[in-house]
Structures are given as C-alpha cells and as structure tokens.
Design a protein around this motif. Sequence first.
Motif, short mmCIF file in Angstrom:
data_model
loop_
_atom_site.label_atom_id
_atom_site.label_comp_id
_atom_site.label_asym_id
_atom_site.label_seq_id
_atom_site.Cartn_x
_atom_site.Cartn_y
_atom_site.Cartn_z
N LEU A 12 0.72 -1.09 -0.01
CA LEU A 12 -0.05 -0.06 -0.10
C LEU A 12 0.74 1.22 -0.01
CD1 LEU A 12 -3.10 -0.71 2.26
CD2 LEU A 12 -3.04 -0.17 -0.13
N PRO A 13 1.97 1.47 1.03
CA PRO A 13 2.61 2.72 0.73
C PRO A 13 3.35 2.89 -0.61
CG PRO A 13 3.17 1.47 2.79
CD PRO A 13 2.29 0.65 1.83
N LEU A 14 3.87 1.84 -1.35
CA LEU A 14 4.37 2.00 -2.46
C LEU A 14 3.55 2.29 -3.64
CD1 LEU A 14 6.96 -0.95 -2.16
CD2 LEU A 14 7.21 1.53 -1.73
N VAL A 15 2.36 1.49 -3.43
CA VAL A 15 0.96 2.02 -4.62
C VAL A 15 0.81 3.44 -4.19
CG1 VAL A 15 -1.31 1.48 -5.00
CG2 VAL A 15 0.20 -0.43 -4.71
N ALA A 16 0.58 3.91 -3.07
CA ALA A 16 0.14 5.19 -3.01
C ALA A 16 1.12 6.07 -3.65
CB ALA A 16 0.12 5.47 -1.31
N ILE A 17 2.59 6.08 -3.34
CA ILE A 17 3.42 6.98 -3.86
C ILE A 17 3.26 6.77 -5.54
CG2 ILE A 17 5.99 7.20 -4.34
CD1 ILE A 17 6.42 5.95 -1.40
N THR A 18 3.11 5.80 -5.80
CA THR A 18 3.35 5.47 -7.27
C THR A 18 1.65 6.51 -8.02
OG1 THR A 18 4.22 3.35 -7.30
CG2 THR A 18 2.95 3.89 -9.56
N VAL A 19 0.71 6.00 -7.34
CA VAL A 19 -0.35 6.72 -7.92
C VAL A 19 -0.50 8.19 -7.72
CG1 VAL A 19 -3.06 6.86 -7.35
CG2 VAL A 19 -1.90 4.72 -7.49
N LEU A 20 0.04 8.55 -6.71
CA LEU A 20 -0.19 10.24 -6.27
C LEU A 20 0.89 10.83 -7.28
CD1 LEU A 20 -0.39 10.15 -2.52
CD2 LEU A 20 -2.04 10.92 -4.09
N MET A 21 2.15 10.25 -7.53
CA MET A 21 3.30 11.06 -7.92
C MET A 21 3.18 10.93 -9.53
SD MET A 21 6.45 10.74 -5.66
CE MET A 21 7.18 12.28 -6.43
N VAL A 22 2.86 9.47 -10.16
CA VAL A 22 2.69 9.17 -11.54
C VAL A 22 1.50 9.75 -12.27
CG1 VAL A 22 3.15 7.28 -13.27
CG2 VAL A 22 4.75 7.49 -11.11
N VAL A 23 0.40 9.05 -11.43
CA VAL A 23 -0.95 9.19 -12.09
C VAL A 23 -1.62 10.67 -11.85
CG1 VAL A 23 -3.38 8.30 -12.37
CG2 VAL A 23 -1.31 6.84 -11.79
N LEU A 24 -1.34 11.04 -10.68
CA LEU A 24 -1.87 12.22 -10.26
C LEU A 24 -1.02 13.57 -10.22
CD1 LEU A 24 -4.21 10.85 -7.12
CD2 LEU A 24 -4.93 11.16 -9.63
N TYR A 25 0.19 13.35 -10.43
CA TYR A 25 1.14 14.33 -10.80
C TYR A 25 1.37 15.28 -9.36
CZ TYR A 25 1.17 13.43 -15.46
OH TYR A 25 1.12 12.60 -16.62
N GLN A 26 1.00 14.48 -8.13
CA GLN A 26 1.30 15.19 -6.94
C GLN A 26 2.71 15.43 -6.66
OE1 GLN A 26 -1.45 16.79 -5.20
NE2 GLN A 26 -2.26 16.24 -7.02
N PRO A 27 3.02 16.61 -6.03
CA PRO A 27 4.63 16.84 -5.67
C PRO A 27 4.98 15.74 -4.35
CG PRO A 27 3.34 18.61 -4.74
CD PRO A 27 2.39 17.85 -5.61
N ALA A 28 6.06 15.47 -4.18
CA ALA A 28 6.43 14.86 -3.19
C ALA A 28 6.19 15.09 -1.85
CB ALA A 28 8.19 14.49 -3.23
N THR A 29 6.20 16.74 -1.83
CA THR A 29 5.83 17.38 -0.21
C THR A 29 4.39 16.80 0.25
OG1 THR A 29 5.08 19.23 -1.55
CG2 THR A 29 7.33 19.16 -0.61
N ILE A 30 3.52 16.21 -0.77
CA ILE A 30 2.31 15.92 -0.58
C ILE A 30 2.10 14.41 -0.39
CG2 ILE A 30 -0.43 15.77 -1.29
CD1 ILE A 30 0.03 18.65 -2.52
N THR A 31 2.81 13.80 -1.40
CA THR A 31 2.97 12.33 -1.45
C THR A 31 3.25 11.60 -0.26
OG1 THR A 31 3.06 12.47 -3.92
CG2 THR A 31 3.58 10.44 -3.05
N MET A 32 4.64 12.07 -0.08
CA MET A 32 5.34 11.26 1.23
C MET A 32 4.83 11.26 2.42
SD MET A 32 7.41 9.80 -0.41
CE MET A 32 8.55 9.73 -2.01
N PRO A 33 4.06 12.51 2.81
CA PRO A 33 3.17 12.55 4.00
C PRO A 33 2.27 11.44 4.27
CG PRO A 33 4.08 14.58 3.57
CD PRO A 33 4.28 14.00 2.49
N ILE A 34 1.56 11.41 2.97
CA ILE A 34 0.39 10.64 2.97
C ILE A 34 1.00 9.05 2.83
CG2 ILE A 34 -1.24 9.51 1.24
CD1 ILE A 34 -1.77 12.36 0.14
N ALA A 35 2.10 8.85 2.25
CA ALA A 35 2.55 7.39 2.26
C ALA A 35 2.94 7.06 3.79
CB ALA A 35 3.84 7.34 1.37
N TRP A 36 3.54 8.18 4.54
CA TRP A 36 3.93 7.72 5.76
C TRP A 36 2.72 7.36 6.85
CZ3 TRP A 36 2.30 10.61 10.31
CH2 TRP A 36 2.97 10.33 11.40
N VAL A 37 1.59 8.19 6.61
CA VAL A 37 0.33 8.01 7.30
C VAL A 37 -0.02 6.35 7.07
CG1 VAL A 37 -2.07 8.52 7.24
CG2 VAL A 37 -0.30 10.21 7.51
#
Length: 584
Positions: A12-37
């Motif tokens: 799940l954490p890796l999938v979240a990073i992939t979807v947020l950054m690759v599919v939804l183009y979210q920056p790491a500043t948003i993606t990584m805190p979500i992956a941490w949660v």
Amino acid sequence: MADLLHVLLALLPLVAITVLMVVLYQPATITMPIAWVIAAVVGILGWNMTITEIAAASLQGVMVASEILWIVFGAILLLYTLKQSGAFEVINAGFSSISDDRRVQVVLLVFLMGSFIEGAAGFGTPAAIVGPLLVGLGFPPLAAVVVALTGNILAITFGAVGTPLIIGFESVVFPDVADAITAAGFESVGAYVAQIGVWAAVIHAVAGIAIPFIGVAMMTRFFGEERSIRPAIEVLPLCLFAWAAFAVPYLLTAVFLGPTFPALLGAMVGLVVVTLMLRAGFLLPEEEWEFGAREGWPDHWVGSIEPGQGVGGASGDGAVRADGGTTPAAGAREGEMSLGVAWLPYVLVAALLVVTRIWEPAQTFLQDNLHIVWENILGVGGVGGEFRTLYLPGFIFVVVVVATHLLHGMDVGEIRDAWGEAVRNILPAVIALWFAVATVRIMILSDPSELGAVDFGGMLQLLSAATVDITGGLFPFFSGFIGAFGAFIAGSNTVSDILFGLFQFEAAQQIGAPTQAVVAAQAVGGAIGNLVAIHNVVAALAVVGLVGEEGRVIRLELIPLAYYGVVTGILTMLLAYVVVPGAF
C-alpha cells in the motif's frame, strides 16, 4: 503465516506513492506524508506495531534524512555561490572556447561537466545547471534538456559525494542486517557498502561506454537538420576517449577510496585530460556540426527563453537582486576571474574531503565533535539516530563556501542571494525526505527481528518473497529496473536506495545470489530512473522555459533507459552466476 492480504497491505505505501506521483502528478511534499500515514496505519493494523514504535521509527527516519539534507544543502549552497560570483560563467566560457561544434560541447558540458556537478551536488542539479548553459550557447531548449538528462548517468549513483550509497545504504538500510554482514566476513557495514560501490562502478563503467555517444546521437538524430546519427559516428573516437578518461579514475577511486569520490574525481580528471587533448587539436572533428537554421525549428523546441541569450536566457543586463543591486550579467566577470580561480572551490572540496577521510587525526576530531546521538528513541530499545555535524560533507561545503566569499570577492548582496537560493531550493526536499525515510523506517522495523510483533516477516521481507516467487532465479536481471522504478516515482537515487535497498538484499538472499551484485544493480538502477524521474524532468524543463513538454522528454529518455536497464540486467546476471557466484 502471512497471507495475500498482508502482502497487499505491505504494498500500500508504494502503491500510494506511485499513484499520487505518477498518475495524479502530486509533488513529493504531499505524496510522502500521505505514504507515511498509510505505512503507520498498516504497521499498527497488520504488524501490531505500537504508536510509540511508529513514532520512534519516524523520528529515527527524520534524523537520517536530516543528515542527507545537510549534505545536499552544503552542495547546493556552493553551487549557487559559484553562480552568484560569476565562476560558472568563467567555467562555461572556458569550455565553449574550445570548440563551437555542438557535439564536442555535449561531450564536455553534459558528460564531463554534468558528471562533475552530479558528483559534487547530486539531486537533479546537473540538468538544472547544464541545461541553461547549453541554451545560452544556442541549443534548442528541448534538445538541451534531453541531452542534459542523459549525459551524467554514470555519476548519479555516487552523487553528492556518495550520498545514495553512504547515507541511503550504510546509514538507513543495512544497520538492520549488520550482524549478517559482519558474520560474512566484512569488518563493518561501511566496508560492505564500499564493496557494493565497487560493483556498481564496474556495472556503470561497462554499460556507460555508450553514454557519451548516445547523448550526441540523440541530439543529431532528433534535433539535427539531417535527422541522422551519422554526425555522431564522426565523433565516436572522442566519445570513447572521454568515457575512458572518466571511467579509469572513476573505477580506481571506487576501489581505493570508497564511494565518496568516484564521480567527483572521475569527472575532474576526465575534464582535464579531454580538455588538454582538444586544446592540442586531437580528436576535434574536421567540420563543425550545428543545428539547422533557427526559423526551421518546430515550435515545441523553444518556449519562453530564446536560445543564445546567455545562461538561462539572461538578457545580458543582469538580474535585479533583493537589495536593489544586480547580479553579474552573463560573462561579466570573465575578464576578472581566471579559470583556475573559478575552479578553486571544487578543488578545495575534493582536497578537504580526501584529507578528512584518510588522515586519522582530522577524521577523529570531526567524528567526535558536535556528534549528536539519540539512543533508544522514546524508550524503544534498539532504535536510535545520530547527526554527524562536522564529519558529514555538508560541513566541508559550508567551509569552502565561506572561503569562496573571500576568494571571489563577493559582496553582501551576492552572498545573501546565494544563501537565499540554497534555502529556497532545499525547503521542498525537507518535507519530502523526512517523510520518505520515516516511511521506510516503519516498513523496515515491522520485521519481527526488530520491533514487529508478528510471526511472519516484515513488510519488505514479504514483498521480496513475493517478487522472488514471480521472477525466481531471474531476479538479478530485474534488480536494476526495480531501482529505476524507485527513482522514477521518488525522483531520487538516494530515496530509491532507501525504499528498495533492503528489499533487494532480502530477495538476493532468498535465491542464493550474491547480495553485493544485486544491491549494486539497485544502486545503478536508481541512476537509470533519474532519466525519467518526473521531478527531474519538470525541473529541467522549467529552467529553460519549456514546462509542458514532459511527455516528449520522457519518451525520448526511454531510449537510453532501455539500453542501460537491459545491459545492467545482463551484467548483474553475469556477476551473480558467473563472476562472483560464491560472494555474500
């Protein structure tokens, strides 16, 4: 026993990073805190970790990430100091005066100069610096970005004075398997990581023989008037010589000095050797190659910055500073500063790093002073962190920056602007790295041999087992691609190593393959992924005024990525099953 549900939870954490950054183009500043949660929730629900253990693992991650950030800040600060002082204009003028042939400029500025900047600063800086330099020389901005991203791949694994290996592996990943490493005969985790660096350098040196040529060929094929690689073949001897001038000191440094200096010293020696050869008239092409007429360029080649107007499209009037003064216009200090003085700060960095790593009194002093240690964080046994304020290369960079203020005669406004640019550029990385490393520490500490309270493996152990079940003995072939995927989604070789280093180690042990070879492929793969890392591509396009052309750039970069990934896979298989099959 773990079941499919736990494997999916671990993903799940890796999938979240992939979807947020690759599919939804979210920056790491948003993606990584979500992956941490997500990792924290998964650790609590699936691995019975307590909130205190989650917090301790996260704080440990913050301390490790802060060491990375200290190194990167120092490297970026020196970079912007040299831009403000005019040194980079002098260095650029020195290279451009050798030849007006665009093919020669790619070899010098992209492959060698770009590799030097990567070795010194890392973290995407070469494309952001070299791209504008090329545009200032008259390259189409799209061509500048494509070749700038391609040319320094050999240096990325050892970027920012070895940060991906020293911090990503030695400080983050392998302390958790230190007993297994020492039991295998290594003196320390550091010695094991140094061996990984040697094998990574070997893979890079072999696969990288074609990189200078590929950079030139992509330029002539996709941006030349004749759309052919024939002009690139004409400079093949120069490309091979430049590769050898870089690769020989690069390999020797990896073997004898460890993972801190290969890219830095390899590029520095290569620059000197190739420049001297070219100035002596050797290997220069008989006819200069140039892009077609400006009016014939497609619209998507050029954005808001017109080529040939100085570095970064400067108009020549200088940029207005915060204090109302102006920074030097392109080339303004060219007549005032010698090439030797312009290069002196990086020579000082290399010299100080070597001295502080091989001279025991200096090494001891730096390690023993301002060394912050936090053992048993929040009372959780075995979870600790440290911050080596003086020993880390960040301190050396800052010392040299202060010296540069004096050596280059910088005024207060220039110094303030350099520090301001460095702070602004490091801030987004702070949040991203803090949460990225904290996420990985939770995944690592879910291992029952660490903190976890389950009777099956931790998150990374389960993922590696599932991958091995699918790939079997062919896993080493895919190790480089796994590392590339990590860098693609995270935008960093270091973060890729942190995400997948232990995963690759566990997988290698499960199939009986040498862990050094497989983890070395991970380190190389992290470099490969930087070719298409979304953050790198966006940043490189932004500085040449071409935001919006990410798709075109990534499609072109898939060519060197496919070549490098396949060759890395083949070399890793040979290392694992033919060359060193009995290694740990």
